[in-house]
Design an enzyme around this catalytic site. Structure first.
Site, short mmCIF file in Angstrom:
data_model
loop_
_atom_site.label_atom_id
_atom_site.label_comp_id
_atom_site.label_asym_id
_atom_site.label_seq_id
_atom_site.Cartn_x
_atom_site.Cartn_y
_atom_site.Cartn_z
N ASP A 176 0.85 -1.19 0.00
CA ASP A 176 0.00 0.00 0.00
C ASP A 176 0.88 1.24 0.00
O ASP A 176 1.88 1.31 0.73
CB ASP A 176 -0.91 0.02 1.23
CG ASP A 176 -2.14 -0.86 1.04
OD1 ASP A 176 -2.54 -1.06 -0.12
OD2 ASP A 176 -2.67 -1.35 2.05
N GLU A 194 -4.65 16.86 6.12
CA GLU A 194 -4.61 17.64 4.88
C GLU A 194 -5.26 19.01 5.09
O GLU A 194 -4.74 20.05 4.66
CB GLU A 194 -5.33 16.89 3.75
CG GLU A 194 -4.62 15.63 3.30
CD GLU A 194 -5.09 14.41 4.07
OE1 GLU A 194 -5.71 14.59 5.15
OE2 GLU A 194 -4.82 13.29 3.63
N PHE A 217 -17.07 16.60 4.60
CA PHE A 217 -16.76 15.67 3.50
C PHE A 217 -17.61 14.41 3.66
O PHE A 217 -17.80 13.90 4.75
CB PHE A 217 -15.28 15.30 3.53
CG PHE A 217 -14.89 14.27 2.51
CD1 PHE A 217 -14.49 14.65 1.23
CD2 PHE A 217 -14.92 12.91 2.81
CE1 PHE A 217 -14.13 13.71 0.29
CE2 PHE A 217 -14.56 11.96 1.88
CZ PHE A 217 -14.17 12.36 0.61
N THR A 218 -18.15 13.92 2.53
CA THR A 218 -18.86 12.63 2.52
C THR A 218 -18.34 11.80 1.36
O THR A 218 -17.82 12.34 0.37
CB THR A 218 -20.39 12.81 2.37
OG1 THR A 218 -20.66 13.37 1.07
CG2 THR A 218 -20.96 13.71 3.45
N GLN A 262 -20.07 10.32 -0.72
CA GLN A 262 -20.91 10.54 -1.89
C GLN A 262 -20.50 11.82 -2.63
O GLN A 262 -20.33 11.83 -3.85
CB GLN A 262 -22.39 10.62 -1.49
CG GLN A 262 -22.99 9.30 -1.02
CD GLN A 262 -22.51 8.90 0.36
OE1 GLN A 262 -22.24 9.76 1.20
NE2 GLN A 262 -22.37 7.60 0.58
N SER A 263 -20.33 12.91 -1.87
CA SER A 263 -20.02 14.19 -2.53
C SER A 263 -18.54 14.33 -2.85
O SER A 263 -18.16 14.98 -3.82
CB SER A 263 -20.44 15.35 -1.62
OG SER A 263 -19.61 15.42 -0.47
N SER A 300 -15.80 19.06 0.58
CA SER A 300 -16.12 19.71 1.84
C SER A 300 -15.99 21.22 1.62
O SER A 300 -15.46 21.65 0.58
CB SER A 300 -15.18 19.25 2.96
OG SER A 300 -13.85 19.62 2.67
N LYS A 353 -14.03 22.55 -1.73
CA LYS A 353 -12.77 21.96 -2.20
C LYS A 353 -12.97 20.45 -2.27
O LYS A 353 -13.70 19.86 -1.46
CB LYS A 353 -11.60 22.31 -1.26
CG LYS A 353 -11.64 21.63 0.10
CD LYS A 353 -10.40 21.99 0.92
CE LYS A 353 -10.22 21.09 2.12
NZ LYS A 353 -11.30 21.12 3.09
N ASP A 363 -6.21 -4.36 6.01
CA ASP A 363 -6.86 -4.15 7.31
C ASP A 363 -8.37 -4.07 7.23
O ASP A 363 -9.04 -4.18 8.25
CB ASP A 363 -6.31 -2.89 7.98
CG ASP A 363 -6.53 -1.63 7.14
OD1 ASP A 363 -7.12 -1.75 6.05
OD2 ASP A 363 -6.10 -0.55 7.57
#
Length: 682
Positions: free
Chosen positions: A307, A348, A377-378, A380-381, A384, A395, A518
């Site tokens: 990863d 971030e 933030f989601t 789906q969208s 945020s 953004k 994980d």
């Protein structure tokens, strides 16, 4: 890891191992090791012969025969001691884990919700599917999944890590382990295992199990050792009529001594210890292997799926640059980006606020005084932002912002597309900022590649191991980071299905694949991989799918796991080479001593100029026993590991263990012969 590291020869372990070595003299225990079983039979036979000689029932030197018999028993005991010491170290580690298990009561809920009526029951009576409530100060009574609540959990008893972790319902942090302690708040947990099947129980069984299954390579090597033993047994058996025909029959005691010295007793006596020690060394790095087979497979791995986040990069992307769109000032972009990030508590988001402050002295504003509406933030969208004073600032990812603009009747600027590509090619992640339907510009989020990782990948490449970076980034960003990190290949925009397909593709080419995971979505790929290291912080499904569990939940550990696997295989191969090379010197010691009376020409083979036939044979038998003891530290610690190509590694081992296996017995047997002679024992 905070656990106490055991000394190689811990006094209490040595005493216990000596007791176990004596117990292992019973035939049932010896039968499991065919090579040492032959030595056991030889010891028994020479003991009977010694008794017969001492009683006058048989002619011969009873003292010499007794000395040979005694050292043959010592050889068996030393081999038993090596295995018992390795098992004892594992059992000591298991005992430290047993200390974590606490007899406790659990509050079993009658309904799966907080506040429901509860019954107090012993924790060891909980069954799969039972619902329990645990609150601050309680020990979690079983492995399970959090179905309600969130809490801070102390997992130091399992992981050795003192920092508490958050466990909450939903997502990849819902898995809890029995034996850990709640520090704050509460959890409603659904038990996922029956008594005796918890993660802690399996850990104890894995590191304690004396009846461990042999690995495929171990079985193959055992077959080779049995074949060599049969060859030497037949060869030795033909020597008696051969010598009798010459007029001076060799005694059975000498023939048994010759057989024991010629068969590969060194590796035969240490083989089990090497396997047990391999799993023990893995546990020393806080990785639990479900079997020796998993450790061995780690040594044969030739493809690593790694990863990107946390393994190749530091994992915390930081804002590094504001790139304004055409006609927009950089300060305007920075101001909007900072406003959109004021309520963003991700690393971030905080880095964007700090960068705007550093570049343009834009001080962080008081969130409460703004009277703004923050948009979280989601999934789906994938955006945020903030709504403030009729301004709507967002953004998010390029695709998400593009859809947002087009949904509001706007058009995504071509120059911003170019800036996005430029950021991606540099290995950074582009984050687009928009106000209303106007694109203000791009924020470059730079993921820092770990120091020294490129050199480690170069070492792996030299060993013939291919490294593949797995990332959800787009192809341009992935390609840039892959080039900077020095990996051989990458899988961009990775999905669970893509990971699984990639593993199957490599396996179809005959390669062995290792990976970490994980989440529940990693479970199919973990189940498919040859070496699958699940993170202890991950879900129950991931831990059940993997064949190793990393208690530290450190994805970088995969490289160390491969090193330990290779070290175990190298140790086994090196000691096998040493053991077989040993036979040459023993041949020059015993053959002239045994047959020179019948065939004086064989005295030419006595190149060590040993004192007498009896001292030569006894010296070889004593050396054969002592070399097992001297090699126990090497078997337990493993040979020195260096990342080399297969051919370079072969040459190195042949020089060290092949040539060493030839020279050491010549020196050792000669020294023992001199000591026996000086002491007047022969």
């Amino acid at each position: 890891m905070s656990r106490k590291q055991l000394a190689l020869f811990e006094p209490t372990l040595v005493v216990q191992a000596l007791k176990e070595a004596v117990k292992k003299l019973n035939p049932q225990a010896q039968w499991r090791n065919p090579v040492m079983f032959i030595v056991w039979i030889g010891s028994l036979l020479t003991t009977c012969i010694s008794i017969a000689m001492a009683s006058g029932a048989m002619p011969g030197n009873a003292l010499f025969s007794a000395a040979i018999s005694g050292w043959l028993w010592v050889t068996v005991l030393f081999a038993n001691f090596a295995e018992a010491l390795a098992e004892g170290r594992s059992k000591a580690q298991a005992n430290s884990l047993k200390g974590v298990k606490k007899t406790a009561f659990a509050r079993k809920l009658r309904e799966p919700k907080y506040g429901a009526a509860a019954d107090k029951v012993p924790a060891d009576q909980l069954r799969k599917g039972d619902i329990v409530l645990v609150e601050a100060g309680d020990i979690i009574p079983c492995d399970g999944e959090v179905i309600e609540g969130g809490a801070s959990v102390d997992e130091s008893a399992i992981t050795g890590e003192s920092a508490p972790v958050i466990r909450e319902s939903g997502g990849d942090f819902a898995s809890v382990t029995g034996g850990t302690r709640i520090l704050s708040d509460w959890l409603v947990i659904e038990c996922s295992v029956n008594p005796g099947e918890t993660f802690l129980d399996r850990m104890i069984a894995m590191v304690e199990g004396a009846q461990r299954r042999k690995t495929p390579n171990e079985i193959a090597l055992t077959i080779l050792l049995i074949a060599l033993t049969i060859v030497f047994l037949l060869a030795t058996a033909t020597l008696w009529p051969f010598s009798a025909w010459g007029g001076n029959a060799v005694s059975v005691t000498v023939l048994v001594a010759l057989l024991v010295c010629l068969i590969p007793t060194t590796i035969g006596g240490l083989l089990s210890a090497i396997g047990v020690a391999g799993m023990s060394r893995m546990l020393g790095t806080n990785v639990i292997a479900t079997s020796g087979r998993a450790v061995e497979a780690a040594g044969d791995v030739d493809v690593l799926l790694l990863d990107k986040t946390g393994t190749i990069t530091l994992g915390n992307r930081q804002a590094s640059e504001f790139i304004p769109a055409q006609g927009v000032e950089e300060k305007t972009l920075a101001d909007a980006a900072q406003l959109a990030s004021l309520a963003d508590e991700t690393p971030e988001g905080r880095s964007i606020v700090i960068l705007a402050k550093q570049r343009f002295n834009l001080r962080e504003r008081d969130v409460q005084s703004l009277h703004a509406t923050f948009v979280p933030f989601t999934a789906q969208s994938r955006m945020s932002g903030i709504n403030i004073d009729n301004r709507m600032i967002r953004k998010g990812s390029v695709d998400a912002i593009r859809r947002h603009i087009e949904a509001n009747g706007g058009h995504f600027p071509a120059d911003v597309d170019q800036k996005v590509d430029q950021v991606a090619r540099q290995g950074a992640t582009p984050l687009v900022v928009v106000e209303g339907s106007r694109v203000l510009g791009v924020i470059a989020l730079k993921d820092i590649v770990k120091g020294g990782i490129k050199e480690r990948f170069a070492q792996l490449r030299q060993m013939g191991i291919k490294t593949v970076m797995i990332t959800g980034d787009n192809r341009l960003t992935a390609a840039a980071i892959a080039a900077e990190a020095g990996v051989d290949d990458f899988l961009a925009e990775a999905t669970p299905e893509a990971k699984l397909a990639l593993i199957r593709q490599y396996q179809a080419e005959g390669r062995l694949v290792a990976m970490t995971g994980d989440g529940t979505n990693d479970a199919p790929a973990l189940a498919q991989a040859d070496v699958a290291v699940a993170m202890n912080s991950g879900t129950q499904a991931a831990k059940e799918a993997g064949n190793m569990v990393d208690l530290d939940s450190n994805p970088t550990k995969l490289i160390e796991v491969v090193h330990i696997g290779k070290q175990m295989l190298m140790t086994r191969g090196s000691l096998t080479t040493f053991s077989i090379a040993n036979d040459v010197a023993k041949y020059f010691a015993i053959i002239p001593a045994a047959f020179a009376a019948t065939y004086p020409q064989l005295n030419a083979l006595n190149i060590m100029r040993l004192h007498s036939p009896d001292s030569a044979i006894l010296s070889a038998v004593i050396f054969n026993a002592l070399i097992i003891v001297f090699l126990i530290p090497l078997a337990l610690k493993g040979v020195s590991y260096k990342p080399l190509t297969a051919s370079a590694m072969l040459r190195r081992n042949l020089w060290i263990y092949g040539l060493g296996g030839l020279l050491v017995p010549f020196i050792g047997i000669k020294v023992i012969d001199l000591l026996l002679t000086v002491c007047g024992l022969v």
